[in-house]
Design a protein around this motif. Structure first.
Motif, PDB file in Angstrom:
ATOM      1  N   MET A  29       0.879  -1.179   0.000  1.00 30.10           N
ATOM      2  CA  MET A  29       0.000   0.000   0.000  1.00 30.10           C
ATOM      3  C   MET A  29       0.909   1.219   0.000  1.00 30.10           C
ATOM      4  SD  MET A  29      -3.067  -1.153   2.596  1.00 30.10           S
ATOM      5  CE  MET A  29      -2.117  -1.843   3.961  1.00 30.10           C
ATOM      6  N   GLY A  53       4.607   1.872  -5.070  1.00 30.94           N
ATOM      7  CA  GLY A  53       3.579   2.527  -5.882  1.00 30.94           C
ATOM      8  C   GLY A  53       4.153   3.204  -7.101  1.00 30.94           C
ATOM      9  N   ILE A  97       3.450   0.273  -8.902  1.00 30.57           N
ATOM     10  CA  ILE A  97       2.312   0.555  -9.777  1.00 30.57           C
ATOM     11  C   ILE A  97       2.934   0.954 -11.113  1.00 30.57           C
ATOM     12  CG2 ILE A  97       0.338   2.079 -10.165  1.00 30.57           C
ATOM     13  CD1 ILE A  97      -0.006   2.154  -7.084  1.00 30.57           C
ATOM     14  N   GLN A 170      -7.688 -10.047  -7.771  1.00 26.31           N
ATOM     15  CA  GLN A 170      -8.280  -9.001  -6.926  1.00 26.31           C
ATOM     16  C   GLN A 170      -9.774  -8.857  -7.229  1.00 26.31           C
ATOM     17  OE1 GLN A 170      -7.727  -4.902  -8.014  1.00 26.31           O
ATOM     18  NE2 GLN A 170      -7.133  -4.294  -5.943  1.00 26.31           N
ATOM     19  N   ASP A 173     -14.376  -6.115  -4.167  1.00 24.11           N
ATOM     20  CA  ASP A 173     -14.535  -5.603  -2.798  1.00 24.11           C
ATOM     21  C   ASP A 173     -13.265  -4.950  -2.262  1.00 24.11           C
ATOM     22  OD1 ASP A 173     -17.137  -6.409  -2.557  1.00 24.11           O
ATOM     23  OD2 ASP A 173     -16.652  -8.347  -1.650  1.00 24.11           O
ATOM     24  N   ALA A 174     -12.157  -5.106  -2.989  1.00 28.62           N
ATOM     25  CA  ALA A 174     -10.847  -4.641  -2.500  1.00 28.62           C
ATOM     26  C   ALA A 174     -10.849  -3.156  -2.179  1.00 28.62           C
ATOM     27  CB  ALA A 174      -9.780  -4.931  -3.547  1.00 28.62           C
ATOM     28  N   HIS A 177      -7.157   0.900  -5.246  1.00 28.80           N
ATOM     29  CA  HIS A 177      -7.448   0.860  -6.686  1.00 28.80           C
ATOM     30  C   HIS A 177      -7.712  -0.535  -7.219  1.00 28.80           C
ATOM     31  CE1 HIS A 177      -5.836   4.897  -6.256  1.00 28.80           C
ATOM     32  NE2 HIS A 177      -6.557   5.180  -7.332  1.00 28.80           N
ATOM     33  N   GLY A 218     -11.679  -8.039   0.091  1.00 26.87           N
ATOM     34  CA  GLY A 218     -12.788  -8.393   0.978  1.00 26.87           C
ATOM     35  C   GLY A 218     -12.456  -9.472   1.993  1.00 26.87           C
ATOM     36  N   ILE A 219     -11.178  -9.839   2.102  1.00 27.94           N
ATOM     37  CA  ILE A 219     -10.796 -10.861   3.087  1.00 27.94           C
ATOM     38  C   ILE A 219     -10.175 -10.138   4.283  1.00 27.94           C
ATOM     39  CG2 ILE A 219      -9.388 -12.923   3.505  1.00 27.94           C
ATOM     40  CD1 ILE A 219      -9.326 -12.904   0.222  1.00 27.94           C
ATOM     41  N   MET A 238      -4.184  -9.319   2.086  1.00 29.50           N
ATOM     42  CA  MET A 238      -5.062  -8.351   2.768  1.00 29.50           C
ATOM     43  C   MET A 238      -4.409  -6.966   2.765  1.00 29.50           C
ATOM     44  SD  MET A 238      -6.511 -10.430   6.069  1.00 29.50           S
ATOM     45  CE  MET A 238      -4.983 -10.309   6.979  1.00 29.50           C
ATOM     46  N   THR A 240      -6.833  -3.823   3.619  1.00 29.09           N
ATOM     47  CA  THR A 240      -7.654  -3.104   4.595  1.00 29.09           C
ATOM     48  C   THR A 240      -7.388  -3.568   6.033  1.00 29.09           C
ATOM     49  OG1 THR A 240      -9.347  -2.740   2.929  1.00 29.09           O
ATOM     50  CG2 THR A 240     -10.057  -2.593   5.215  1.00 29.09           C
ATOM     51  N   LEU A 243      -4.480  -1.991   7.638  1.00 32.79           N
ATOM     52  CA  LEU A 243      -4.553  -0.556   7.946  1.00 32.79           C
ATOM     53  C   LEU A 243      -4.737  -0.361   9.447  1.00 32.79           C
ATOM     54  CD1 LEU A 243      -6.927   0.662   5.071  1.00 32.79           C
ATOM     55  CD2 LEU A 243      -4.479   1.136   5.293  1.00 32.79           C
ATOM     56  N   TYR A 254      -7.224   8.391  10.142  1.00 31.50           N
ATOM     57  CA  TYR A 254      -7.487   7.379   9.112  1.00 31.50           C
ATOM     58  C   TYR A 254      -7.749   6.028   9.783  1.00 31.50           C
ATOM     59  CZ  TYR A 254      -6.496   5.001   4.571  1.00 31.50           C
ATOM     60  OH  TYR A 254      -6.558   4.260   3.416  1.00 31.50           O
ATOM     61  N   TYR A 333      -9.027   5.290   1.877  1.00 31.74           N
ATOM     62  CA  TYR A 333      -9.184   4.107   1.041  1.00 31.74           C
ATOM     63  C   TYR A 333      -9.335   2.874   1.941  1.00 31.74           C
ATOM     64  CZ  TYR A 333      -8.083   6.596  -3.269  1.00 31.74           C
ATOM     65  OH  TYR A 333      -8.121   7.444  -4.340  1.00 31.74           O
ATOM     66  N   GLY A 335     -11.555  -1.297   1.951  1.00 34.73           N
ATOM     67  CA  GLY A 335     -12.382  -2.228   1.188  1.00 34.73           C
ATOM     68  C   GLY A 335     -13.713  -2.533   1.851  1.00 34.73           C
TER      69      GLY A 335
HETATM   70  C1  LIG Z   1      -5.052   1.951   1.409  1.00 33.39           C
HETATM   71  C2  LIG Z   1      -4.757   1.005   0.288  1.00 33.39           C
HETATM   72  C3  LIG Z   1      -3.692   1.267  -0.561  1.00 33.39           C
HETATM   73  C4  LIG Z   1      -3.395   0.387  -1.601  1.00 33.39           C
HETATM   74  N1  LIG Z   1      -2.308   0.635  -2.389  1.00 33.39           N
HETATM   75  C5  LIG Z   1      -1.950  -0.264  -3.333  1.00 33.39           C
HETATM   76  C6  LIG Z   1      -0.734  -0.092  -4.060  1.00 33.39           C
HETATM   77  O1  LIG Z   1       0.018   0.865  -3.846  1.00 33.39           O
HETATM   78  N2  LIG Z   1      -0.419  -1.030  -4.990  1.00 33.39           N
HETATM   79  C7  LIG Z   1      -1.212  -2.114  -5.235  1.00 33.39           C
HETATM   80  O2  LIG Z   1      -0.869  -2.935  -6.067  1.00 33.39           O
HETATM   81  N3  LIG Z   1      -2.372  -2.283  -4.550  1.00 33.39           N
HETATM   82  C8  LIG Z   1      -2.742  -1.407  -3.609  1.00 33.39           C
HETATM   83  N4  LIG Z   1      -3.895  -1.615  -2.887  1.00 33.39           N
HETATM   84  C9  LIG Z   1      -4.766  -2.761  -3.205  1.00 33.39           C
HETATM   85  C10 LIG Z   1      -4.219  -4.039  -2.587  1.00 33.39           C
HETATM   86  O3  LIG Z   1      -3.173  -4.513  -3.392  1.00 33.39           O
HETATM   87  C11 LIG Z   1      -5.247  -5.178  -2.477  1.00 33.39           C
HETATM   88  O4  LIG Z   1      -5.768  -5.514  -3.723  1.00 33.39           O
HETATM   89  C12 LIG Z   1      -6.429  -4.865  -1.553  1.00 33.39           C
HETATM   90  O5  LIG Z   1      -6.013  -4.209  -0.393  1.00 33.39           O
HETATM   91  C13 LIG Z   1      -7.139  -6.154  -1.191  1.00 33.39           C
HETATM   92  O6  LIG Z   1      -8.408  -5.910  -0.675  1.00 33.39           O
HETATM   93  P1  LIG Z   1      -8.715  -5.580   0.880  1.00 33.39           P
HETATM   94  O7  LIG Z   1      -8.349  -4.137   1.019  1.00 33.39           O
HETATM   95  O8  LIG Z   1     -10.153  -5.850   0.992  1.00 33.39           O
HETATM   96  O9  LIG Z   1      -7.852  -6.466   1.716  1.00 33.39           O
HETATM   97  C14 LIG Z   1      -4.197  -0.755  -1.818  1.00 33.39           C
HETATM   98  C15 LIG Z   1      -5.258  -1.018  -0.945  1.00 33.39           C
HETATM   99  C16 LIG Z   1      -5.540  -0.164   0.107  1.00 33.39           C
HETATM  100  C17 LIG Z   1      -6.673  -0.489   1.040  1.00 33.39           C
END
Ligand SMILES: Cc1cc2nc3c(=O)[nH]c(=O)nc-3n(C[C@H](O)[C@H](O)[C@H](O)COP(=O)(O)O)c2cc1C
Length: 374
Positions: A29, A53, A97, A170, A173-174, A177, A218-219, A238, A240, A243, A254, A333, A335
């Motif tokens: 993240m 990122g 990213i 993915q 529900d994630a 992005h 969503g897990i 995971m 979320t 966080l 946050y 951000y 999920g």
């Molecule tokens: C705050 C936040 C920041 C995220 N930043 C990235 C990122 O920089 N690169 C990326 O590939 N995925 C990012 N994701 C998505 C995650 O890779 C992942 O798909 C997602 O967290 C899974 O779903 P969950 O949030 O329900 O666990 C981010 C997710 C969150 C919640």
């Protein structure tokens, strides 16, 4: 099918010798998952990712930080602690990213620090992903390549052209992005699994090129983790849930919102509004992000112009922790599983809780099936 699944788990255990199964992975993240969070997840038998990122300007410092943390507090379950030998890797991953991360400095850092894995996401085209994949394998042969995808079409294209070691699937529900138009993990994971299996059967890829599949989106606890294992995943990712770990680099405002929010399907939304306000606008058209609904989103939905909304967002930044919340404007951000995140814990405890929770649920299901049969 079972043989291919077992082979992918064996490969994971070989590539990341410190892991315990079912595997729990901390998503990269951006600006939130840094060295302390990534390492704590790995120490607990998961795999943690540093979220570089789109901006890799602070990545070298972050990797040096990880090396310092490892030398001051070694990981007993992992042989070599720093990558001083030519074969050892850092026991964590780096998430890029693709559309924003600069390739030359990134590849140089991958060569120098040899993370156990790199994670690619959201390229604007498959050629870009092929380039990153090939170059990574050339500069750091011991680093494994992970790619996150959000639909069956992208999964098939990435597997065919890039042969990732791990495919992170993915669901919609994630948090953060993902694809604007997507499916939940319950249907997406088995369809991707079938598609990969068919590619092997038809000779599109060799059996050894079939990636390990991990489920994301969503897990947040043991029940979700157990469910995706049934769908064909070799482990869970995971974002979320982490966080609400002490090691996540997030403001108190946050983190408190993540713990407070309930009923994620209602309290979160997929939108481009938050990207527009924050100026993170390089994403391909097909991407948006899931976050908690706040004043910025409601005002945009009710017709407030972009300039005014941006102005109010900038003003809100000065409020610090009070800027988050349903009546605030700072982006949270998260999920759809946010309602299952109820307390802040050390990241290592989260890893163990989810892993052991999944095992318990699987045992419970076994017992229930036996009772039904009697
Ligand atoms: C705050 C936040 C920041 C995220 N930043 C990235 C990122 O920089 N690169 C990326 O590939 N995925 C990012 N994701 C998505 C995650 O890779 C992942 O798909 C997602 O967290 C899974 O779903 P969950 O949030 O329900 O666990 C981010 C997710 C969150 C919640």
């Amino acid at each position: 099918m079972e043989e291919a699944f077992m082979a992918s788990v064996d490969r994971l255990k070989k590539d990341y010798p410190w892991i315990k199964t079912p595997l729990v992975v901390g998503a990269p993240m951006r600006l939130i998952a840094l060295a302390p969070l990534a390492l704590e997840i790995s120490r607990a038998g998961g795999i943690g990712f540093i979220g570089a990122g789109t901006d890799v300007s602070t990545l070298e410092d972050e990797l040096l930080h990880a090396q310092r943390l490892l030398s001051s507090n070694p990981m007993p379950s992992y042989g070599l602690q720093t990558n001083t030998s030519s074969t050892s890797t850092l026991p964590l991953g780096i998430g890029f990213i693709n559309w924003g991360a600069a390739t030359v400095p990134s590849l140089d850092l991958i060569r120098r620090f040899r993370p156990a894995a790199v994670w690619f996401f959201a390229p604007h085209d498959i050629e870009n992903l092929q380039y990153w994949t090939t170059e990574t394998r050339s500069v750091a042969p011991s680093t494994r390549v992970w790619v996150q995808v959000g639909c069956v079409t992208d999964a098939a294209e990435v597997v065919r052209h890039c042969h990732p070691d791990v495919l992170v699937v993915q669901g919609t529900d994630a948090g953060g992005h993902g694809l604007v138009q997507g499916a939940g993990i319950v249907s997406l994971m088995p369809e991707v699994s079938d598609a990969v299996e068919e590619m092997v059967r038809k000779g599109v890829i060799e059996e050894e090129q079939a990636p390990a599949l991990l489920a994301a989106g969503g897990i947040a606890e043991g029940r979700g983790a157990a469910a995706v294992l049934a769908l064909g995943a070799a482990g869970v990712v995971m974002g979320t849930r982490f966080l609400a770990s002490w090691e996540a680099n997030v403001a108190k405002g946050y983190r408190d919102e993540v713990v407070r929010a309930k009923d994620g399907g209602q309290s979160t939304v997929r939108t481009k509004v938050y990207d527009t306000l924050r100026g993170t606008t390089g994403w391909a058209e097909g991407y948006n992000a899931r976050g908690l609904i706040n004043k910025s989103f409601v005002d945009a939905a009710e017709g407030m112009g972009e300039e005014e909304n941006k102005r109010l967002y900038q003003e809100e930044l000065a409020k610090g922790n009070r800027g988050w919340g349903a009546d605030g404007r700072l982006t949270t951000y998260a999920g759809a599983a946010v309602g299952l995140v109820r307390e802040i814990k050390p990241a290592a405890e989260i890893v163990v809780e989810v892993r052991e929770g999944a095992r318990r649920v699987i045992e419970l299901v076994r017992r229930r099936v036996r009772e039904i049969e009697l």
